[in-house]
Design a protein around this motif. Structure first.
Motif, short mmCIF file in Angstrom:
data_model
loop_
_atom_site.label_atom_id
_atom_site.label_comp_id
_atom_site.label_asym_id
_atom_site.label_seq_id
_atom_site.Cartn_x
_atom_site.Cartn_y
_atom_site.Cartn_z
N ASN A 140 0.85 -1.23 0.05
CA ASN A 140 0.19 -0.02 -0.01
C ASN A 140 0.72 1.33 -0.13
N VAL A 141 1.83 1.27 -0.93
CA VAL A 141 2.76 2.52 -1.08
C VAL A 141 2.43 2.97 -2.56
N ASP A 142 1.93 4.51 -2.59
CA ASP A 142 1.56 5.20 -3.58
C ASP A 142 2.80 5.56 -4.44
N ALA A 143 2.88 5.15 -5.65
CA ALA A 143 4.12 5.02 -6.48
C ALA A 143 4.27 6.61 -7.41
N HIS A 144 3.33 7.31 -7.05
CA HIS A 144 3.05 8.60 -7.88
C HIS A 144 3.43 8.50 -9.32
N THR A 145 2.83 7.50 -10.06
CA THR A 145 2.83 7.44 -11.33
C THR A 145 1.59 7.28 -11.91
N HIS A 146 1.32 6.78 -13.30
CA HIS A 146 -0.01 6.81 -13.83
C HIS A 146 -0.60 5.90 -13.21
N HIS A 147 -2.26 6.16 -12.87
CA HIS A 147 -2.95 5.20 -12.26
C HIS A 147 -3.08 3.50 -12.87
N ASN A 148 -2.89 3.57 -14.02
CA ASN A 148 -2.99 2.38 -14.91
C ASN A 148 -1.58 1.55 -14.64
N ILE A 149 -0.54 1.91 -14.18
CA ILE A 149 0.61 1.33 -13.94
C ILE A 149 1.12 1.12 -12.78
N THR A 150 -0.04 1.48 -11.55
CA THR A 150 0.52 1.47 -10.05
C THR A 150 0.22 -0.02 -9.84
N THR A 151 1.15 -0.67 -8.96
CA THR A 151 0.99 -1.98 -8.47
C THR A 151 0.71 -2.70 -7.07
#
Length: 391
Positions: A141-152
């Motif tokens: 549950n760490v936000d990568a601050h990237t495009h929503h479609n490439i968060t995992t």
């Protein structure tokens, strides 16, 4: 990346095609390997990014392992000569057939993404007289601050085991006679350019490693995934800052003696080494929009249509006019019968004509591997490398 000789050579080639700069690829691999060696870190290449044969050969020769997300990728990694002791198999939907093949190949480990998967791997290993090394992929549950479609790595994503399921996971590991627990695995997303994100990941890795150790598990491997991004806006010979990237984990991970730290890098290694080269079929000038229609489309490069990805677009045939001419704004589109078949809107280029060569830069990751023959288009043409064009 492109010389005048390259462009003259293109005149004899059928477009579109992917053009690889193997020299840049080798420089990037060396920079990564040298930076990782300082801390004795282990790097696996994420094969989903690009499995062009010459790319795989260079990565294998650089001594990297292979991070695979399908049975086909595991098979390809072994076929081209990756050391089976450096092959890992991740993915939320491993089929029984894929699992059995990987068990019989005795790969390094499975990155397991659900409790049910643990049960399935254990059962198949028992049936086939094998043991399976497993690492537990945890959703931190760490936000990568990237495009929503490439968060995992968020609770809303399908990947990994959630923290509240870990007690049941630990119990399943204890009950599974055919499984050897080797460590924990994380991957929070792709195209991450803010390195502070990885500091947050390290905090979570430390917490989960302690959680397993407190319950009697020996955590041999900390696999922190990858996701390091590239600079799509400045593609010329841009090698990511691997030294800064690895130093984050050296400074913030609590690594025990004899514990290994593993990485799974894909885009950062191959993203800048290839471009998609295309010819202009037509130019349509209108009152509100000017269109450049290429012979390449979303069938050759899916990323812009899939999640509005940016690629720098250049008219190779008019490079000498960039500083002299007034630039014109064009929408750069492909021939596919879909409105989303668009590479860029309001792109400033010198006045462009039918037959000009246009290139889309930074296409080495998730480019060629995602090509299709939608609209019954021809399969992707042969890939031309720098060395081959020079011969």
């Amino acid at each position: 990346m492109f010389s005048s000789k390259d462009i003259s050579d293109f005149a004899e080639l059928e477009t579109p095609f992917y053009y690889y700069d193997l020299n840049l690829l080798q420089q990037t691999l060396l920079a990564c390997a040298d930076a990782a060696k300082v801390y004795n870190f282990h790097v696996h290449y994420a094969m989903k990014a690009n499995f062009n044969p010459k790319v795989l050969d260079a990565i294998k020769l650089a001594g990297l392992g292979a991070d695979c997300v399908s049975g086909g990728e595991v098979s390809k990694a072994l076929e081209v000569g990756f050391d089976k002791r450096k092959v890992v198999f991740a993915g939320v939907g491993k089929s029984d057939k894929e699992i059995v093949a990987a068990l019989n190949s005795d790969i390094f480990c499975f990155n397991v993404e659900s409790i049910q998967e643990l049960e399935v791997i254990n059962g198949l290993a028992e049936i086939h007289g094998r043991r399976a090394r497993v690492a537990i992929r945890i959703n931190p549950n760490v936000d990568a601050h990237t495009h929503h479609n490439i968060t995992t790595g968020l609770d809303e994503n399908k990947f990994g085991i959630n923290s509240w399921d870990l007690p049941a996971c630990a119990e399943m590991l204890r009950q599974s006679a055919q499984l050897d627990f080797v460590g924990i695995h994380f991957h929070i997303g792709s195209q991450i350019t803010n390195l502070d994100v990885y500091k947050n990941l390290c905090v979570r890795v430390n917490e989960f490693a302690s959680w397993f150790e407190e319950r009697g598990f020996l955590v041999k491997v900390l696999n922190v995934g990858g996701g390091l991004g590239i600079d799509y806006h400045n593609p010329d010979n841009q090698i990511p800052d691997f030294e800064a990237y690895f130093k984050i984990f050296r400074d913030f991970l609590e690594v025990r003696p004899n514990q290994e730290v593993h990485f799974e890098l894909g885009r950062a290694l191959v993203g800048q080494c290839a471009s998609l080269v295309s010819r202009v079929l037509y130019v349509k000038n209108g009152k509100k929009k000017n269109f450049v229609i290429l012979d390449a489309g979303m069938t050759e490069l899916m990323r812009p249509a899939l999640y509005q990805a940016y690629h720098q677009i250049e008219n190779l045939s008019r490079r000498e006019h960039v500083q002299l001419a007034n630039l014109i704004k064009y929408d750069i589109v492909g021939p596919i019968c879909e409105s989303t078949d668009c590479f860029g809107k309001e792109v400033e280029l010198p006045e462009t004509f039918r037959g000009d060569f246009v290139t889309l830069r930074s296409a080495g990751a998730y480019g060629e591997v995602m090509a299709s023959n939608y609209n019954l288009r021809n399969e992707m043409r042969s890939v031309y490398t720098v060395n081959e064009l020079a011969d």
